[in-house]
Write a protein that holds these residues in place. Structure first.
Motif, PDB file in Angstrom:
ATOM      1  N   ASN A  62       0.978  -1.480   0.546  1.00 49.03           N
ATOM      2  CA  ASN A  62      -0.029   0.198  -0.024  1.00 49.03           C
ATOM      3  C   ASN A  62       0.537   1.363  -0.075  1.00 49.03           C
ATOM      4  OD1 ASN A  62      -2.452  -1.664   0.019  1.00 49.03           O
ATOM      5  ND2 ASN A  62      -2.345  -1.780   2.439  1.00 49.03           N
ATOM      6  N   THR A  63       1.950   1.021   1.017  1.00 51.75           N
ATOM      7  CA  THR A  63       2.700   2.227   0.595  1.00 51.75           C
ATOM      8  C   THR A  63       3.199   2.820  -0.586  1.00 51.75           C
ATOM      9  OG1 THR A  63       4.231   1.974   3.015  1.00 51.75           O
ATOM     10  CG2 THR A  63       5.295   3.460   2.099  1.00 51.75           C
ATOM     11  N   LYS A  64       3.695   2.311  -1.369  1.00 51.62           N
ATOM     12  CA  LYS A  64       4.229   2.509  -2.890  1.00 51.62           C
ATOM     13  C   LYS A  64       2.386   3.388  -3.244  1.00 51.62           C
ATOM     14  CE  LYS A  64       5.928   0.956  -7.593  1.00 51.62           C
ATOM     15  NZ  LYS A  64       5.636  -0.197  -8.549  1.00 51.62           N
ATOM     16  N   SER A  65       1.163   2.492  -3.614  1.00 49.35           N
ATOM     17  CA  SER A  65       0.101   3.220  -4.291  1.00 49.35           C
ATOM     18  C   SER A  65      -0.147   4.775  -3.248  1.00 49.35           C
ATOM     19  CB  SER A  65      -0.977   2.178  -4.888  1.00 49.35           C
ATOM     20  OG  SER A  65      -1.511   1.847  -3.457  1.00 49.35           O
ATOM     21  N   THR A  66      -0.042   4.514  -2.051  1.00 44.13           N
ATOM     22  CA  THR A  66      -0.531   5.707  -1.355  1.00 44.13           C
ATOM     23  C   THR A  66       0.571   6.915  -1.627  1.00 44.13           C
ATOM     24  OG1 THR A  66      -1.139   4.403   0.500  1.00 44.13           O
ATOM     25  CG2 THR A  66      -0.663   6.631   0.875  1.00 44.13           C
ATOM     26  N   LEU A  67       1.392   6.521  -1.930  1.00 45.08           N
ATOM     27  CA  LEU A  67       2.899   7.800  -1.840  1.00 45.08           C
ATOM     28  C   LEU A  67       2.415   8.523  -3.507  1.00 45.08           C
ATOM     29  CD1 LEU A  67       5.501   8.938  -0.702  1.00 45.08           C
ATOM     30  CD2 LEU A  67       6.426   7.470  -2.258  1.00 45.08           C
ATOM     31  N   LYS A  68       3.028   7.376  -4.488  1.00 46.12           N
ATOM     32  CA  LYS A  68       1.980   8.060  -5.984  1.00 46.12           C
ATOM     33  C   LYS A  68       1.114   8.644  -5.326  1.00 46.12           C
ATOM     34  CE  LYS A  68       3.470   6.534  -9.401  1.00 46.12           C
ATOM     35  NZ  LYS A  68       4.384   6.787 -10.308  1.00 46.12           N
ATOM     36  N   VAL A  69      -0.045   8.283  -5.861  1.00 48.49           N
ATOM     37  CA  VAL A  69      -0.958   8.734  -5.185  1.00 48.49           C
ATOM     38  C   VAL A  69      -1.563  10.474  -4.716  1.00 48.49           C
ATOM     39  CG1 VAL A  69      -3.836   9.168  -4.938  1.00 48.49           C
ATOM     40  CG2 VAL A  69      -2.766   7.106  -5.586  1.00 48.49           C
ATOM     41  N   LYS A  70      -0.316  10.697  -3.539  1.00 48.20           N
ATOM     42  CA  LYS A  70       0.143  11.626  -3.255  1.00 48.20           C
ATOM     43  C   LYS A  70       0.650  12.958  -3.609  1.00 48.20           C
ATOM     44  CE  LYS A  70      -0.880  10.192   1.703  1.00 48.20           C
ATOM     45  NZ  LYS A  70      -0.109  10.726   3.121  1.00 48.20           N
ATOM     46  N   MET A  71       1.659  12.568  -4.341  1.00 53.17           N
ATOM     47  CA  MET A  71       2.696  12.572  -5.457  1.00 53.17           C
ATOM     48  C   MET A  71       1.690  13.403  -6.698  1.00 53.17           C
ATOM     49  SD  MET A  71       5.104  13.234  -3.455  1.00 53.17           S
ATOM     50  CE  MET A  71       6.212  14.071  -4.407  1.00 53.17           C
ATOM     51  N   GLU A  72       0.880  12.675  -6.611  1.00 54.98           N
ATOM     52  CA  GLU A  72       0.242  13.037  -8.372  1.00 54.98           C
ATOM     53  C   GLU A  72      -0.793  13.824  -7.671  1.00 54.98           C
ATOM     54  OE1 GLU A  72      -0.720  12.857 -11.960  1.00 54.98           O
ATOM     55  OE2 GLU A  72       0.766  12.122 -10.939  1.00 54.98           O
ATOM     56  N   GLU A  73      -1.808  14.001  -6.915  1.00 55.11           N
ATOM     57  CA  GLU A  73      -2.327  15.219  -6.509  1.00 55.11           C
ATOM     58  C   GLU A  73      -1.719  16.289  -5.690  1.00 55.11           C
ATOM     59  OE1 GLU A  73      -3.952  13.556  -2.647  1.00 55.11           O
ATOM     60  OE2 GLU A  73      -5.556  12.129  -3.630  1.00 55.11           O
ATOM     61  N   LEU A  74      -0.638  16.032  -5.997  1.00 51.22           N
ATOM     62  CA  LEU A  74       0.592  16.826  -5.400  1.00 51.22           C
ATOM     63  C   LEU A  74       1.150  17.621  -6.903  1.00 51.22           C
ATOM     64  CD1 LEU A  74       2.283  16.585  -2.148  1.00 51.22           C
ATOM     65  CD2 LEU A  74       0.518  17.896  -1.951  1.00 51.22           C
ATOM     66  N   ARG A  75       1.303  17.030  -7.461  1.00 51.17           N
ATOM     67  CA  ARG A  75       1.743  17.316  -8.969  1.00 51.17           C
ATOM     68  C   ARG A  75       0.341  18.113  -9.507  1.00 51.17           C
ATOM     69  NH1 ARG A  75       4.561  13.652 -13.721  1.00 51.17           N
ATOM     70  NH2 ARG A  75       2.950  13.053 -13.096  1.00 51.17           N
ATOM     71  N   GLN A  76      -0.647  17.738  -9.895  1.00 51.11           N
ATOM     72  CA  GLN A  76      -2.066  18.030 -10.349  1.00 51.11           C
ATOM     73  C   GLN A  76      -2.105  19.618  -9.655  1.00 51.11           C
ATOM     74  OE1 GLN A  76      -2.862  17.349 -13.316  1.00 51.11           O
ATOM     75  NE2 GLN A  76      -1.854  15.209 -12.542  1.00 51.11           N
ATOM     76  N   LYS A  77      -1.999  19.720  -7.920  1.00 49.95           N
ATOM     77  CA  LYS A  77      -2.068  20.834  -7.521  1.00 49.95           C
ATOM     78  C   LYS A  77      -1.573  22.086  -8.003  1.00 49.95           C
ATOM     79  CE  LYS A  77      -4.369  19.064  -3.790  1.00 49.95           C
ATOM     80  NZ  LYS A  77      -4.655  19.367  -1.973  1.00 49.95           N
ATOM     81  N   ALA A  78       0.534  21.207  -7.862  1.00 51.86           N
ATOM     82  CA  ALA A  78       1.562  22.147  -8.938  1.00 51.86           C
ATOM     83  C   ALA A  78       0.971  22.656  -9.941  1.00 51.86           C
ATOM     84  CB  ALA A  78       2.461  21.696  -8.519  1.00 51.86           C
ATOM     85  N   TYR A  79       0.636  21.596 -10.837  1.00 51.06           N
ATOM     86  CA  TYR A  79       0.503  22.159 -12.133  1.00 51.06           C
ATOM     87  C   TYR A  79      -0.249  23.633 -12.268  1.00 51.06           C
ATOM     88  CZ  TYR A  79       2.478  18.357 -14.458  1.00 51.06           C
ATOM     89  OH  TYR A  79       3.538  17.617 -14.867  1.00 51.06           O
ATOM     90  N   LYS A  80      -1.812  23.462 -11.300  1.00 55.86           N
ATOM     91  CA  LYS A  80      -2.831  23.964 -11.090  1.00 55.86           C
ATOM     92  C   LYS A  80      -2.447  26.111 -10.886  1.00 55.86           C
ATOM     93  CE  LYS A  80      -7.152  21.105 -10.784  1.00 55.86           C
ATOM     94  NZ  LYS A  80      -8.260  20.723  -9.303  1.00 55.86           N
ATOM     95  N   ILE A  81      -1.590  26.058  -9.936  1.00 59.49           N
ATOM     96  CA  ILE A  81      -0.857  26.347  -9.511  1.00 59.49           C
ATOM     97  C   ILE A  81      -0.130  27.690 -10.727  1.00 59.49           C
ATOM     98  CG2 ILE A  81       0.663  27.672  -7.749  1.00 59.49           C
ATOM     99  CD1 ILE A  81       0.161  25.267  -6.323  1.00 59.49           C
ATOM    100  N   VAL A  82       0.306  26.880 -11.367  1.00 62.74           N
ATOM    101  CA  VAL A  82       0.855  27.021 -12.323  1.00 62.74           C
ATOM    102  C   VAL A  82       0.896  27.809 -13.236  1.00 62.74           C
ATOM    103  CG1 VAL A  82       3.097  26.880 -14.183  1.00 62.74           C
ATOM    104  CG2 VAL A  82       3.543  26.252 -11.849  1.00 62.74           C
ATOM    105  N   ASP A  83      -0.716  26.924 -13.902  1.00 61.01           N
ATOM    106  CA  ASP A  83      -1.065  27.406 -14.972  1.00 61.01           C
ATOM    107  C   ASP A  83      -1.949  29.004 -13.774  1.00 61.01           C
ATOM    108  OD1 ASP A  83      -0.946  25.029 -16.049  1.00 61.01           O
ATOM    109  OD2 ASP A  83      -2.580  24.083 -15.652  1.00 61.01           O
ATOM    110  N   SER A  84      -2.790  28.661 -12.771  1.00 57.39           N
ATOM    111  CA  SER A  84      -3.115  29.885 -12.164  1.00 57.39           C
ATOM    112  C   SER A  84      -2.231  30.697 -12.143  1.00 57.39           C
ATOM    113  CB  SER A  84      -3.758  29.854 -11.007  1.00 57.39           C
ATOM    114  OG  SER A  84      -4.411  30.796 -10.794  1.00 57.39           O
ATOM    115  N   ILE A  85      -0.696  30.552 -12.225  1.00 57.83           N
ATOM    116  CA  ILE A  85       0.034  31.887 -11.990  1.00 57.83           C
ATOM    117  C   ILE A  85       0.491  32.586 -13.661  1.00 57.83           C
ATOM    118  CG2 ILE A  85       2.620  32.426 -11.341  1.00 57.83           C
ATOM    119  CD1 ILE A  85       2.332  30.992  -9.267  1.00 57.83           C
ATOM    120  N   VAL A  86       0.255  31.597 -14.317  1.00 58.12           N
ATOM    121  CA  VAL A  86       0.516  32.441 -15.939  1.00 58.12           C
ATOM    122  C   VAL A  86      -1.017  32.799 -16.532  1.00 58.12           C
ATOM    123  CG1 VAL A  86       0.769  31.713 -18.007  1.00 58.12           C
ATOM    124  CG2 VAL A  86       2.073  30.319 -16.883  1.00 58.12           C
ATOM    125  N   SER A  87      -2.222  32.594 -16.381  1.00 57.93           N
ATOM    126  CA  SER A  87      -3.487  33.061 -16.043  1.00 57.93           C
ATOM    127  C   SER A  87      -3.266  34.469 -15.478  1.00 57.93           C
ATOM    128  CB  SER A  87      -4.703  32.421 -16.152  1.00 57.93           C
ATOM    129  OG  SER A  87      -5.529  32.368 -15.909  1.00 57.93           O
TER     130      SER A  87
END
Length: 576
Positions: free
Chosen positions: A128-153
């Motif tokens: 479970n550790t691997k999948s949980t870590l991947k899911v958290k990191m993926e969520e963080l990356r998606q939020k980071a993408y949103k932040i960057v997109d928001s700043i660019v916009s």
């Protein structure tokens, strides 16, 4: 080979399908087309596009997924498999302290621990550790993408807005020039009409007087000729004949002289069109607004309504002095931008200045009973009164010397007052059909475009304040135990009634643009959100709190009360 394929979950003769990892983490199955060695991730074409749209990902080199699948070799851990303390390879795991260890760590730091195992023995046990870590990191990356997109916009929107301001000014200039062109045509037409009519009248008047002049000249020639060449009898006859004619001419010419006028035409602008040396910003209709708007992403992260924490730091008793008429009653208090506190003593007609330690450092005797006070600038305050129709502006210098600067005449009496902007105040009226009005720095009074209740408030029964960031007016109704929050833009209101609010008196704008109200009958400060939510009810060590104010940096709060014999001035530190 077949044995290896079976061990890896593959079927001999078939090509293993590689799935897109970001899609898989979202419970979607899409075939991977690309592989990023830097991200160490297989991605479909859609997910891989972020490498071309974000600058910090453009250095990553993408390869085809099938090519990456066949690559063999050691994996570069980039130092993650080394001990931070000893720089040795991590080989052990301490289950007691949940820490990775190198050989040195195991011997020196964990010799008293009971369960130290090799990493190879525990690796893979927790699926479970691997999948949980991947899911958290993926969520963080998606939020980071949103932040960057928001700043660019946001940057693009800022550039667009900045470019649009000169366009608006040019449009206004064109409209003004068009207005002046139309004014020029209209005025020129009126001038020509007036000129023609006046010239006709003057021409008639000129002709008549030229005839008088010709008659007078002829009479003078006749008189001169008779007096030089005629006999006495002839002279007598001419005098008698011309006497009546001269009397008529005298009457007509004398009347013309008394009615003599100089005709002119001019055009002047009235005083509402200001001219230099005043600054252009004083008279040009327009205002530059700078603000930050929370994006949808940020609004889910930053708390909008946050309860404050109050820490008492100073309290003084307001006692009657020898030269006082009665016990001090502070009906208005306000922080100056530099941290000093000013207060108006209604009972003793005095403006007082306190330093940051609530030590009195200055005072000024007024000629009337003051009601409220507001800071106008770094060293100016405005004072209202319930007994005079005026607003006095006083200068408070750094040495705490106070002088009267100017007086603004008004047609309405005001209780509470605050600043709307650099040129306008918001005042709570006394015994007026409109409970809150706008006052300009020149004394012009006008109403908000708001449907206030059809109710007038005697002195001390209501107070108001204004929230600049959202263009909202806050009004307290003491005996209805109600706080009204009016949205000027939409002409709507929020009605706040709660058992924690009894006889609301003074009101101020607090941290995060929340609303702070003195609850007289509960001896507390109530913090309210702009949507009407009660965020905090803080009991204070004074009875009947009446007046409240907050420092410009929202770090301090001051409050006074109206309890006879127990009047105080208290200062609090605000934290969050």
């Amino acid at each position: 080979m077949a044995e290896n394929n079976a061990r890896n979950g593959e079927v001999t003769g078939r090509i293993k399908e590689i799935l897109c990892q970001p899609c898989f983490n979202k419970n979607k199955q899409r075939t991977a087309d690309k592989f990023c060695p830097t991200c160490n991730e297989f991605q479909c074409l859609d997910c891989s596009k972020v490498h071309y749209t974000h600058a910090f990902l453009k250095s990553h080199k993408l390869v085809n997924a099938n090519e990456a699948k066949t690559k063999q070799g050691s994996f570069d851990m980039k130092g993650l498999d080394q001990c931070d303390q000893h720089q040795d390879v991590l080989k052990f795991f301490c289950e007691d302290e949940n820490q990775l260890c190198c050989s040195s760590c195991a011997i020196l730091n964990h010799r008293k621990c009971h369960s130290i195992v090799e990493i190879l023995k525990v690796a893979g046990k927790s699926t479970n550790t691997k999948s949980t870590l991947k899911v958290k990191m993926e969520e963080l990356r998606q939020k980071a993408y949103k932040i960057v997109d928001s700043i660019v916009s946001s940057k693009e929107k800022l550039d667009e807005d900045a470019k649009g301001i000169p366009v608006k000014i040019r449009q206004m200039r064109d409209e003004v020039m068009k207005m002046f062109d139309e004014l020029e045509v209209s005025v020129a037409k009126d001038v020509q009409s007036f000129r023609k009519e006046t010239l006709d009248k003057l021409s008639i008047k000129q002709s008549q007087n030229e005839k008088y002049l010709a008659d007078i000249t002829a009479y003078l020639e006749t008189i001169d000729d008779v007096y030089q060449n005629g006999s006495l009898a002839q002279q007598f006859i001419v005098e008698q004949k011309m006497k009546n004619d001269v009397d008529v001419l005298h009457t007509n010419v004398d009347a013309e002289c008394h009615d003599l006028k100089t005709v002119s035409v001019s055009f002047d602008f009235d005083e509402t069109l200001k001219l230099p040396p005043l600054s252009v910003t004083y008279y040009i209709p327009g205002q530059l607004t700078l603000k930050f708007c929370l994006s949808e992403v940020a609004s889910t992260i930053v708390p909008v309504n946050k309860a404050m924490i109050l820490t008492p730091i100073k309290s003084i008793d307001l006692k009657q002095k020898e030269d006082d008429v009665g016990e001090p009653l502070y009906t208005g208090i306000e922080f100056l931008p530099d941290g000093r506190l000013v207060a108006v003593d209604n009972k003793n007609k005095t403006l007082l200045v306190y330093n940051e330690k609530l030590e009195k450092v200055g005072s000024y005797q007024l000629s009337y009973h003051p009601q409220s006070v507001v800071a106008v600038s770094e060293d100016e305050v405005a004072i209202t009164s319930a007994e005079v129709y005026k607003l006095e502006i006083l200068h408070v210098n750094k040495s705490n010397d106070i002088t009267l600067d100017r007086t603004i005449k008004l047609t309405t009496k005001y209780d509470s007052i605050c600043q709307k902007d650099i040129k306008h105040f918001v005042g709570g009226t006394i015994d007026h059909s409109t409970p809150v009005r706008i006052i300009s720095s020149t004394g012009e009074e006008k109403d908000f475009n708001v449907n206030f209740p059809n109710k007038s408030y005697p002195v001390g029964t209501s107070a108001c304040t204004y929230i600049r960031s959202s263009d909202k007016v806050v009004l307290t109704d003491r005996y209805e135990h109600t706080v009204y929050i009016y949205d000027v833009k939409t002409n709507t209101r929020v009605v706040v009634k709660d058992d924690q609010i009894k006889e609301p008196r003074g009101v101020a704008v607090g941290p995060f643009d929340t609303i702070l109200v003195c609850s007289d009958s509960t001896n507390s400060i109530v913090q309210i959100s702009q949507t009407g939510e009660i965020l905090l009810s803080y009991k204070i060590d004074m009875k009947f709190p009446r007046t409240i104010c907050v420092s410009h940096d929202k770090s301090f709060l001051a409050i006074t009360n109206s309890c006879i014999g127990k009047r105080k001035l208290q200062k609090f530190k605000i934290s969050y």
